[in-house]
Design an enzyme around this catalytic site. Structure first.
Site, mmCIF file in Angstrom:
data_model
loop_
_atom_site.group_PDB
_atom_site.id
_atom_site.type_symbol
_atom_site.label_atom_id
_atom_site.label_comp_id
_atom_site.label_asym_id
_atom_site.label_seq_id
_atom_site.Cartn_x
_atom_site.Cartn_y
_atom_site.Cartn_z
ATOM 1 N N GLU A 59 0.815 -1.220 0.000
ATOM 2 C CA GLU A 59 0.000 0.000 0.000
ATOM 3 C C GLU A 59 0.848 1.271 0.000
ATOM 4 O O GLU A 59 0.382 2.337 0.376
ATOM 5 C CB GLU A 59 -0.969 0.010 1.195
ATOM 6 C CG GLU A 59 -1.922 -1.164 1.216
ATOM 7 C CD GLU A 59 -2.801 -1.230 -0.022
ATOM 8 O OE1 GLU A 59 -3.115 -0.185 -0.605
ATOM 9 O OE2 GLU A 59 -3.176 -2.360 -0.410
ATOM 10 N N ASP B 168 -1.536 -2.069 -9.193
ATOM 11 C CA ASP B 168 -2.178 -3.377 -9.083
ATOM 12 C C ASP B 168 -2.437 -4.000 -10.446
ATOM 13 O O ASP B 168 -3.077 -3.393 -11.315
ATOM 14 C CB ASP B 168 -3.514 -3.244 -8.348
ATOM 15 C CG ASP B 168 -3.350 -2.751 -6.924
ATOM 16 O OD1 ASP B 168 -2.215 -2.797 -6.416
ATOM 17 O OD2 ASP B 168 -4.354 -2.324 -6.334
#
Length: 655
Positions: free
Chosen positions: A123, A213
């Site tokens: 993250e 991602d």
């Protein structure tokens, strides 16, 4: 000079995710992405697969993953490392940071023959404290968002290439990921993206840095058709390779061929959306309004670096459930470290319990998804049972484990553990069955969330113009949601929450580590031989009505594999249905997903009211109602001024 496109993708699935979900992700994203890129050996890129997912895919789809390994060996792909189970490194002790990084480093080296030197930060959570662990594991550079750099006062035009930071003299180089590229790929038409890269080359930029991602390439809404069926990915690759102004490179190639642009010290932060998600209400709403105000005034780009929001660790302050998991994880990590030698199976359980997904919540379900929290608690229970088998501990221990200012008392035996919190509620906040490796108190209260304000807006699914909408821009509803569904809970969703005439009892004082008292009520817990007994004694309360509530986490939730069983053996309802019994002496909750039953027996006939407890959260697929617990309310009239009640709880594993 051509611009170097440093293209990287990050693949991860949460520990404990449903096998069918991972299989679908492989079919719609991982396989077609790998097969497509394999056809273009000249297109160099970086890839990061979290270790847990990598193991899963290599076991079930060895041919596909061998294509990826072959691309590494032919120099097309650079594999990035990270913590093996995708933990937030900043939230771990140094020993576990190094252990997690070493685990994936060794795995990648053995699989591909090449030692990784680049690090993906989960993250993109940055704290400078992680530098020594990364460097100790021979990781020379990491990727973070350009937003991190902008927060230091650097301008966007200066974020070309990589910078160097240090912690205590230990060096690490940092690449700034372009936020504009993150939003354009793969949502904008391929020719538009390529034109933008060529414009950057014309402007003299050295590198275009992308790392995001891989699930955006096939799993996010509408992306499979866009990326593969309609050919976005091939158009993008072929356009890049055909352009004389763009060349592809791995991060390692660029790092070796270029010098650092200088020293930088980044603030503790993550990507900008995360910094908004981590704020509690009403601060989150105020922050969102401030960002909107700046955007409307045309100052968003100028002032965004100075409007930073919160830190990732704020999730541990926001959600007591996340904090309890985290602090129990730290407690068990220390116990494991204290052993002369840590058994590998227990280290594996610890690392799986450190996977980041269940500890926070943003656009994706995270903490709100019971099966992800359940995976953490399953591994914590497995670890704790293993530690107890090696090094016995006291059957009753009191400590402020979660650092909230209230003592917690852990009572345990070989079969059960209960955690009592001395916060005035006289309730249990953990109830772990070691044979089932399950915490029945693993529930979640209803919290106010900033995005709840969007529930009154009309659904949207597509942005104007060409391309497709990002999940950040879509309002959808998986389930009907009413205002009552988002009313915040005033109290935690704990076990044995007491009320007198429907007024919650919140003023219990500690009498002993396992007993509590308040005017007219004495309450105690006893754990012997796998039987947990809760006793109440009432004085001077004749004619009043007493109730206690247990919020029980049952893995089947509102599925067909979970049911209530009454004393006569009947099954009047599933956990997702209401149940009302007027005169009962016992109730069982049977769960075939869990593979066991929880049995409740009490001393006097009582009314039972069972209801499903739901929360409303936002995911990439829309707003959804998720069952978090089976709420079991047991109500007794108090017939005399000196009256006692008792409730016995046992947990049995199916044969």
């Amino acid at each position: 000079m051509p611009i170097s496109l440093l293209f990287g993708v990050h693949a991860h699935q949460p520990v404990g995710n449903f096998p069918e979900v991972i299989a679908d992700a492989h079919a719609r994203c991982y396989r077609p992405f790998i097969e497509t890129l394999y056809d273009y050996p000249e297109f160099r890129f970086a890839a990061h697969f979290s270790g847990w997912l990598l193991d899963w895919l290599r076991e079930r789809y060895p041919e596909d993953m061998e294509l990826l390994a072959a691309m590494v060996r032919r120099g097309q792909v650079e594999m990035f490392s990270s913590g093996d189970t995708e933990p937030v490194l900043a939230a771990l002790p140094e020993r576990d940071r190094i252990g997690q990084l070493t685990a994936l480093n060794d795995k990648l080296t053995k699989w591909t023959g090449q030692m990784p030197h680049g690090a993906w930060l989960t993250e993109r959570v940055w704290e400078s404290a992680v530098v020594p662990a990364l460097a100790a594991c021979e990781l020379r550079y990491a990727t973070v968002d350009d937003y991190h750099f902008l927060c230091t006062g650097l301008r966007a035009e200066a974020l070309d290439g990589f910078y160097t930071t240090e912690e205590g003299g230990t060096r690490l180089d940092l690449f700034p990921i372009s936020e504009s590229l993150r939003y354009r790929l793969p949502f904008s038409p391929a020719d538009v993206v390529i034109a933008g890269l060529e414009a950057d080359a014309d402007a003299g930029r050295s590198a275009a840095i992308y790392f995001d991602d891989i699930e955006k390439f096939g799993i996010w809404p509408e992306t499979y058709d866009w990326v593969y069926t309609r050919g976005w990915l091939r158009s993008f690759i072929e356009g890049v390779l055909a352009s004389p102004k763009i060349r592809t490179a791995t991060y390692a190639q660029y790092h070796t061929s270029n010098a650092t642009r200088g020293v930088v010290y980044l603030p503790a932060t993550s990507y900008s959306e995360m910094n908004a998600w981590t704020l509690p209400m009403p601060a989150a709403a105020e922050y969102t309004a401030l960002l909107h105000q700046e955007k409307e005034a045309g100052r968003a780009t100028l002032n965004r670096p100075y409007l930073r929001g919160g830190l990732w660790r704020n999730f541990l302050s926001r959600y007591a459930e996340a904090n309890w998991m985290h602090k129990r994880m730290l407690q068990l990590s220390q116990r494991l470290n204290d052993l002369p030698e840590a058994p590998p199976e227990l280290t594996g359980a610890l690392y799986r319990a450190q996977a980041n997904d269940a500890y926070w919540h943003g656009l994706f379900g995270g903490l709100y998804l019971p099966h992800l929290r359940r995976a953490v608690w399953h591994n914590l229970a497995t670890l704790e049972a293993g530690l107890d088998a090696i090094a016995r501990r006291s059957p009753v221990e009191s400590e402020d484990i979660d650092l909230d200012g209230h003592l917690e008392t852990l009572m345990h035996c070989a079969r059960l553990q209960v955690a009592l919190r001395h916060d005035g509620l006289g309730a249990a906040h953990e109830l772990t069955s070691y044979p089932l490796a399950h915490n029945f108190a693993d529930t979640l209260r209803r919290y106010p969330e900033c995005y709840h304000a969007l529930i009154t807006e009309a659904p949207t699914s597509q942005l104007a113009g060409e391309g497709i909408a990002s999940a950040h821009d879509i309002i959808r509803f998986k389930h009907p949601v009413t205002p009552d569904d988002i009313l915040p809970d005033p109290l935690p969703r704990a076990l044995w929450l007491d009320s007198l005439d429907d007024a919650p009892l919140t003023d219990y004082a500690t009498r002993t580590p396992t007993s509590f008292t308040r005017p007219g009520v004495e309450k105690s817990f006893e754990l012997i031989g796998g039987v947990l007994t809760v006793r109440w004694r009432f004085k001077g309360l004749a004619g009043h009505r007493f109730s206690t509530v247990l919020n029980l986490a049952m893995p089947s939730c509102d599925g067909f594999l979970g049911r209530y069983l009454t004393g006569d053996g009947s099954t009047p309802a599933g956990f997702g249905q209401p149940l009302d019994l007027e005169q009962a002496l016992q109730l069982a909750l049977s769960d075939d997903v869990l593979g066991g039953d929880l049995q409740l027996i009490w001393s006097e006939p009582a009314a039972v009211r069972c209801r499903p407890h739901h929360t409303v959260s936002q995911s990439e697929a829309g707003f959804e109602k998720i069952m978090q617990a089976a709420e079991v309310r047991i109500e007794w009239p108090i017939p005399e001024n000196d009256t006692a009640f008792a409730l016995l709880l046992t947990v049995e594993k199916n044969p």
